[in-house]
Design an enzyme around this catalytic site. Sequence first.
Site, PDB file in Angstrom:
ATOM      1  N   GLY A  95       0.746  -1.087  -0.015  1.00 15.81           N
ATOM      2  CA  GLY A  95      -0.087   0.029  -0.148  1.00 15.81           C
ATOM      3  C   GLY A  95       0.848   1.238   0.066  1.00 15.81           C
ATOM      4  CE1 TYR A 147      -8.796   0.258   9.554  1.00 13.00           C
ATOM      5  CE2 TYR A 147      -8.848   1.437  11.752  1.00 13.00           C
ATOM      6  CZ  TYR A 147      -8.150   1.086  10.633  1.00 13.00           C
ATOM      7  OH  TYR A 147      -6.930   1.754  10.329  1.00 13.00           O
ATOM      8  CB  ALA A 148     -11.393  -1.536  16.275  1.00 14.25           C
ATOM      9  CB  ALA A 149     -12.873  -6.534  15.088  1.00 13.67           C
TER      10      ALA A 149
END
Length: 262
Positions: free
Chosen positions: A22, A170-172
């Site tokens: 990325g 997202y946090a998971a």
Amino acid sequence: MERNSRSTHVFELNGRTALITGAGQGVGAGIACTLAGQGAQVVVNDIDPARADGTVRRVRDAGGQAHAVAFDVTDLGAVADAVRTFERRIAPVDILVNNVGNAGAGAFRPTSFRDTDPADWRRFTEVNLFGVMNCVKAVIDGMAARRHGRIVTIASGSGVIGQGIGVSLYAAAKGGAISFMRHLAIENASDGITANTIALGLIDPAASGREATRTRELAAHLPVGRIGVPEDAGALCAYLASQEASWITGQTFHLNGGSYTS
């Protein structure tokens, strides 16, 4: 004490090859430019070939060595083929920086978990967790055979602390990546491989106009008084990739201007 005139880099990466995923824009591009500035040959990955080429030009214009390699980190076969081809033609990968990560796909839109669609859950883990695993899988056997490797994963503070801003999915996924890196570090320490995580806070790759105003408002709440920039992440990556950091593994570094300390 007199400085060694032969040394031009704080953390010497000459002779090392670093793959940054990325890296066609934002934080990834900043990391690629920083590592190249420390002497590493960088492999710039992005799903968009044009973005990867853009970062390669930046690195080369500054006198560094860079190559563009386009692949989707969620495709294990594509990752493995790209790494195998590069290593056969150019050089083995000594440093892996797992920078790819977003809110699954498309624009980032904070949403309470109660309002999420289960059909969207998989997108978050595919990019932010499985993407990390795919890239590690592609390089780790070679690192172990050479008895040297540096793996750094760019995660998020949201993977460690609770934030009521609608980023639970997202946090998971980021939390999973952080845990994965801890165990990866222990499993591979005896083979000369280190694995660490950078939990990023607020980073502003290039704000302007109204975004710049918002950035100033956010910066006022940070102890250091400014938002982070990609080069901040690059500097920490350069250290963790260096020989000087050979005794550091399994750690999560909070890079956030003092907004959270553990």
